[in-house]
Design an enzyme around this catalytic site. Structure first.
Site, PDB file in Angstrom:
ATOM      1  N   ARG A  87     -22.596 -30.312 -29.140  1.00  0.00           N
ATOM      2  CA  ARG A  87     -21.864 -29.561 -30.216  1.00  0.00           C
ATOM      3  C   ARG A  87     -20.383 -29.848 -29.964  1.00  0.00           C
ATOM      4  NH1 ARG A  87     -17.562 -26.501 -31.372  1.00  0.00           N
ATOM      5  NH2 ARG A  87     -18.362 -24.919 -30.196  1.00  0.00           N
ATOM      6  N   ASP A  88     -20.065 -28.804 -29.025  1.00  0.00           N
ATOM      7  CA  ASP A  88     -18.585 -28.893 -28.661  1.00  0.00           C
ATOM      8  C   ASP A  88     -17.946 -30.300 -27.901  1.00  0.00           C
ATOM      9  OD1 ASP A  88     -16.009 -27.822 -28.292  1.00  0.00           O
ATOM     10  OD2 ASP A  88     -16.437 -27.121 -26.355  1.00  0.00           O
ATOM     11  N   HIS A  93     -15.523 -20.819 -20.125  1.00  0.00           N
ATOM     12  CA  HIS A  93     -15.552 -21.948 -21.092  1.00  0.00           C
ATOM     13  C   HIS A  93     -14.378 -22.815 -20.641  1.00  0.00           C
ATOM     14  CE1 HIS A  93     -16.889 -24.163 -24.671  1.00  0.00           C
ATOM     15  NE2 HIS A  93     -15.818 -24.944 -24.449  1.00  0.00           N
ATOM     16  N   HIS A 107     -12.016 -25.977 -19.825  1.00  0.00           N
ATOM     17  CA  HIS A 107     -11.633 -27.532 -20.011  1.00  0.00           C
ATOM     18  C   HIS A 107     -10.908 -27.924 -18.544  1.00  0.00           C
ATOM     19  CE1 HIS A 107     -12.265 -28.173 -24.515  1.00  0.00           C
ATOM     20  NE2 HIS A 107     -12.917 -27.223 -24.171  1.00  0.00           N
ATOM     21  N   CYS A 141     -10.839 -30.875 -27.845  1.00  0.00           N
ATOM     22  CA  CYS A 141     -10.560 -29.804 -28.944  1.00  0.00           C
ATOM     23  C   CYS A 141      -9.536 -30.401 -30.050  1.00  0.00           C
ATOM     24  CB  CYS A 141      -9.823 -28.737 -28.572  1.00  0.00           C
ATOM     25  SG  CYS A 141      -9.358 -27.416 -29.835  1.00  0.00           S
ATOM     26  N   ASN A 176     -14.879 -30.968 -21.751  1.00  0.00           N
ATOM     27  CA  ASN A 176     -15.220 -29.349 -20.893  1.00  0.00           C
ATOM     28  C   ASN A 176     -15.563 -29.742 -19.475  1.00  0.00           C
ATOM     29  OD1 ASN A 176     -15.641 -27.321 -23.090  1.00  0.00           O
ATOM     30  ND2 ASN A 176     -16.687 -28.974 -24.127  1.00  0.00           N
TER      31      ASN A 176
END
Length: 301
Positions: free
Chosen positions: A15-16, A206, A208, A239, A248
Site C-alpha cells: 500500500r504505502d 514508521h 523513511h 509520500c 520506507n
C-alpha cells in the site's frame, strides 16, 4: 539497555509503497501480497480506500483484496480516511483499518485538506462504525520529526496528537518520520515526549530512509521499548505530499538488523527478499535494500 526479544513487522509495501508507483498491475499487487503471505508476516497493509482522484494507484484496492489468497493469522489491513472508505473496506473483508493525521498543521492541509482538529472530528464516525463491526483501528501520525512545510516538529505536539488518537479509540499509533530527516537523538527526544502520553506498547515506528538514518533510528527506538516496526519490502514507497521523500526503510534490512541483535521476527528473510525482487522486476528497477542486493549477489556467485 534492554532490547525486546521479539518485534512485530507491519509490512506496508503493497500500500504505502505502491501508492507512489504510476503503473503497477492488479495482478502484480495480488501476486506480491500472496508471496508476502508465505513469509511469516502477520500484518500486511493491503490497500487504500481513498478517492481515486487523489491516489489513482490505489483505485483497484477492492479488486486486490477480493483476489488475494488469505492465510490464517494474518491481518490484511486497509487505509480508510472516511466512512465511505471504511464501508468499502468492510465489504472486501479487511480485518483491520487505519486512519491518518499529521503532527503538522500545514502538512495536514496539504495531505487531507483540513486542520488536525478537523481530521480527528472526521474520524469519529469511522471509529464508531469500526467499533460496531469489532474492527481494530490503527492511527498513523505523520511528520513526527520534521514537516516539509513547517520545519521541525515539537515533540510535545507529537505526544499530544498521539494521545488524541488513542482517546479516539485507536489501538496503536504509528509514528512516521515522513521525510526521513530524523536522527537517533531527535527520535529519542520525540519518543520520550510521546511515551509520557501513550503507553510504549501502543506505539509503532514508521521511518523513511531519505537521509539514510532509518536503521539507526529503529535501533534507537528498540532501545526505548518499541516492539512494532513498519517497513516496506524492497524499500518501496515515499509520500506523494512530501517531495523528495524516498521510500520506507526496507523490510529486508530491518529483518537483518533484528537477526543480528538476536530479536525474533518470525519472518523468513530470503522468502521476503524474493517477493521484493518480484515486484522490483515488475517495476523495472532494483530494490533499494542493501540486504536484498547482497543476498542476490551471493546467490549468483
Amino acid at each position: 539497555m534492554t532490547l525486546p526479544n521479539h518485534v512485530n513487522i507491519v509490512e506496508v509495501g503493497a500500500r504505502d509503497g505502491l501508492q507512489n508507483e504510476s503503473r503497477v498491475s492488479t495482478e502484480a499487487k495480488v501476486r506480491l501480497i500472496d508471496l508476502l503471505s508465505d513469509t511469516g508476516l502477520t500484518h500486511i497493509e493491503t490497500g487504500s480506500f481513498v478517492s481515486p482522484k487523489w491516489v489513482p494507484q490505489m483505485a483497484d484496492s477492492r479488486e486486490v483484496m477480493s483476489r488475494i489468497t488469505r492465510r490464517k493469522n494474518i491481518t490484511y489491513s486497509a487505509l480508510t480516511p472516511n466512512l465511505q472508505g471504511l464501508e468499502q473496506a468492510l465489504d472486501t473483508g479487511a480485518t483491520q483499518v487505519s486512519i491518518f493525521t499529521s503532527s503538522s498543521e500545514r502538512f495536514c492541509q496539504h495531505n487531507i485538506n483540513c486542520s488536525i482538529a478537523e481530521s480527528l472530528t472526521r474520524f469519529e464516525p469511522v471509529m464508531a462504525l469500526a467499533n460496531e463491526h469489532n474492527i481494530p483501528v490503527r492511527g498513523y501520525l505523520s511528520c513526527v520529526v520534521d514537516c516539509p512545510y513547517d520545519g521541525a516538529t515539537n515533540p510535545t505536539q507529537v505526544g499530544r496528537i498521539a494521545h488524541l488518537l488513542m482517546d479516539l479509540g485507536c489501538y496503536e499509533v504509528s509514528l512516521g518520520d515522513t521525510i526521513g530527516t530524523g536522527t537517533p537523538i531527535r527520535i529519542a527526544n520525540m519518543l520520550e515526549a510521546v511515551q509520557q502520553k501513550v503507553p510504549t506498547d501502543k506505539l509503532a515506528v514508521h521511518f523513511h530512509d531519505t537521509w539514510g538514518q532509518a536503521l539507526a533510528n529503529i535501533y534507537q527506538a528498540l532501545t526505548m521499548g518499541i516492539k512494532t516496526i513498519d517497513s516496506s519490502v524492497a524499500g518501496l514507497g515515499g509520500c506523494p505530499y512530501a517531495h523528495g521523500a524516498s521510500g520506507n526503510v526496507a523490510t529486508e534490512d530491518v529483518l537483518y538488523l533484528c537477526q543480528g541483535l538476536g530479536i525474533e521476527t518470525g519472518v523468513d528473510l530470503e522468502l521476503l527478499a524474493k517477493a521484493g525482487w518480484m515486484i522490483s522486476e515488475e517495476l523495472n528497477r532494483q530494490p533499494t535494500s542493501k540486504v536484498s542486493l547482497a543476498l542476490k549477489h551471493r546467490s549468483e556467485i
